[in-house]
Write an enzyme that holds these catalytic residues in place. Structure first.
Site, PDB file in Angstrom:
ATOM      1  CG  HIS A 239     -25.871 -14.792 -71.785  1.00  0.00           C
ATOM      2  ND1 HIS A 239     -27.218 -14.506 -71.718  1.00  0.00           N
ATOM      3  CD2 HIS A 239     -25.793 -16.160 -71.790  1.00  0.00           C
ATOM      4  CE1 HIS A 239     -27.916 -15.621 -71.700  1.00  0.00           C
ATOM      5  NE2 HIS A 239     -27.080 -16.649 -71.744  1.00  0.00           N
TER       6      HIS A 239
ATOM      7  CG  ASP B  96     -29.693 -20.371 -75.011  1.00  0.00           C
ATOM      8  OD1 ASP B  96     -28.508 -20.032 -74.827  1.00  0.00           O
ATOM      9  OD2 ASP B  96     -30.522 -20.444 -74.080  1.00  0.00           O
ATOM     10  CG  HIS B  97     -29.579 -15.992 -74.719  1.00  0.00           C
ATOM     11  ND1 HIS B  97     -30.537 -15.282 -74.036  1.00  0.00           N
ATOM     12  CD2 HIS B  97     -29.502 -17.194 -74.079  1.00  0.00           C
ATOM     13  CE1 HIS B  97     -31.003 -15.999 -73.026  1.00  0.00           C
ATOM     14  NE2 HIS B  97     -30.379 -17.168 -73.032  1.00  0.00           N
TER      15      HIS B  97
ATOM     16  CG  HIS C 157     -25.666 -16.983 -66.896  1.00  0.00           C
ATOM     17  ND1 HIS C 157     -26.414 -18.031 -66.410  1.00  0.00           N
ATOM     18  CD2 HIS C 157     -25.522 -17.204 -68.239  1.00  0.00           C
ATOM     19  CE1 HIS C 157     -26.719 -18.841 -67.409  1.00  0.00           C
ATOM     20  NE2 HIS C 157     -26.182 -18.368 -68.525  1.00  0.00           N
TER      21      HIS C 157
ATOM     22  CG  ASP D 247     -29.965 -17.228 -69.470  1.00  0.00           C
ATOM     23  OD1 ASP D 247     -30.994 -16.623 -69.817  1.00  0.00           O
ATOM     24  OD2 ASP D 247     -29.529 -18.221 -70.076  1.00  0.00           O
TER      25      ASP D 247
END
Length: 389
Positions: A76, A80-81, A200, A270
């Site tokens: 996604h 942070d990804h 999510h 997530d």
């Protein structure tokens, strides 16, 4: 006379090893980096998510090599990804900045010598990569391609970006869901990769890698006496190992062992509810599931006196995340053979300290209570082999 099968159908992956490069949720800590994990398939490396400083983690890793990265799968679009993608591409594809003499078309340099990197992700990942490379004036000496996984409500055409396709960017595919899944977004003679949306706070994807059936276990004692008796070439053992039938010189027909089910690996992004991926995820050899928040009274000093299992779960769900109890329940539901938890709150240390061991043991125990089996809690640089059942 021997019966053979096509070469493509007997190819195998060989060793499959997973290495966690980052296991933190939202914010990194001194003991956990942003989200990323590496899957080694033979000589290739596939990354799943690429948070900030992923390339630093790779440089520290003894098992993951930068030059072996061939694919990056993004779950996604949260920072942070994905914040590590552009610098990682620059490293993988020999990137450089502009020159004082002005722009020089990288296609006139040594392009084509560096293997192409493929990126898969939700709508917007192509725009993000293209924009990041364009506005940082990054010149690559190798090609890349971005494929987008789009839902029926997403635009089915176009790149969703005002930045023009870059010189060394190959045209990617827009995969559209069919019956709620993206089937076979990648497929070769060894395995396939499919995906499905999971719930999510933003559009998110879970990926399923399924190895095709592999040769069965063969007992040479069942075959060698017959082969020697008829003075048939021992080379027929290769056909038998692949499950083929072989006719010996005296007319005897030997049948190789039936092929075994290949490995299945499920890697979730997530999520507070991954149920849309159940049809793909059942009976996985390995399930990677997040466990961002946990209720750990007496163990986690940040636990509020008013907290309960229910209130912590409600808070996690409201932010699009899971607790260990939720992860364990899902693993049981899909009959996963092994469950590994990751994506932990930054308040949960991931080092070798006594405090970290105590907290992780408690988190694993919560998940195991629902799952019914032992659970592994990941930490940065943890590696393990994925073996056949």
């Amino acid at each position: 006379m021997t019966t053979t099968i096509p070469k493509a159908s007997v190819e195998t992956i060989g060793p499959m090893q997973l290495t966690f490069l980052g296991t933190a949720s939202a914010q990194p800590s001194s003991t956990r980096n942003h989200s990323s994990l590496a899957l080694r398939l033979g000589g290739d490396v596939w990354l799943f998510d690429c948070g900030e400083a992923t390339q630093h983690q790779i440089q520290k890793s003894s098992t993951v090599k930068m030059g072996r990265i061939r694919k990056i799968f993004i779950t996604h679009m949260h920072g942070d990804h994905i914040f590590g993608i552009a610098p990682l591409l620059a490293s993988c594809l020999n990137g450089a900045g502009g020159t004082a003499e002005g722009y020089e078309d990288p296609r006139s340099q040594h392009s084509g010598m560096t293997p192409m990197v493929e990126i898969y992700g939700p709508l917007g990942i192509r725009a993000y990569v293209r924009t990041a490379l364009s506005y940082t004036h990054t010149k690559l000496d190798g090609t890349y391609v971005v494929h987008e996984l789009r839902s029926p409500s997403d635009p089915q055409r176009g790149d969703y970006t005002t930045v023009l396709q870059l010189p060394l960017e190959k045209e990617g595919t827009n995969f559209i869901q069919v019956n709620g899944i993206w089937n076979d977004i990648y497929k070769d003679a060894r395995l396939s990769v499919s995906a499905a949306p999971i719930l999510h706070s933003v559009p998110c994807v879970g990926y399923v890698l399924h190895e095709f059936p592999i040769p069965g276990k063969i007992d040479p004692k069942e075959y060698i006496p017959h082969i020697k008796r008829t003075k048939t070439s021992m080379s027929v053992m290769q056909q038998l190992q692949q499950g083929s039938s072989v006719e010996l010189t005296d007319g005897t027909v030997l049948q190789g062992p039936p092929r075994r089910e290949g490995r299945k690996v499920v890697i979730l992004g997530d999520t507070y509810d991954p149920s849309p991926i159940i049809s793909l995820a059942c009976d996985a050899d390995l399930l990677i599931h997040e466990a961002t928040n946990a209720h750990l009274p007496g163990i986690d000093p940040t636990t509020k006196t008013t907290d309960t299992d229910e209130s912590v779960e409600e808070r996690a769900r409201s932010r699009g995340h899971s607790t260990p109890l939720m992860a364990g329940a899902f693993a049981k539901r899909v009959r996963a053979k092994k469950l590994v938890l990751n994506h932990f709150s930054s308040r949960y240390p991931g080092d070798d300290s006594e405090e970290a061991h105590k907290i992780m043991a408690a988190i694993g125990s919560l998940a195991a209570g629902e799952y019914g089996h032992d659970v592994i809690c990941a930490r940065d640089f943890m590696s393990f082999d994925i073996v056949h059942s």
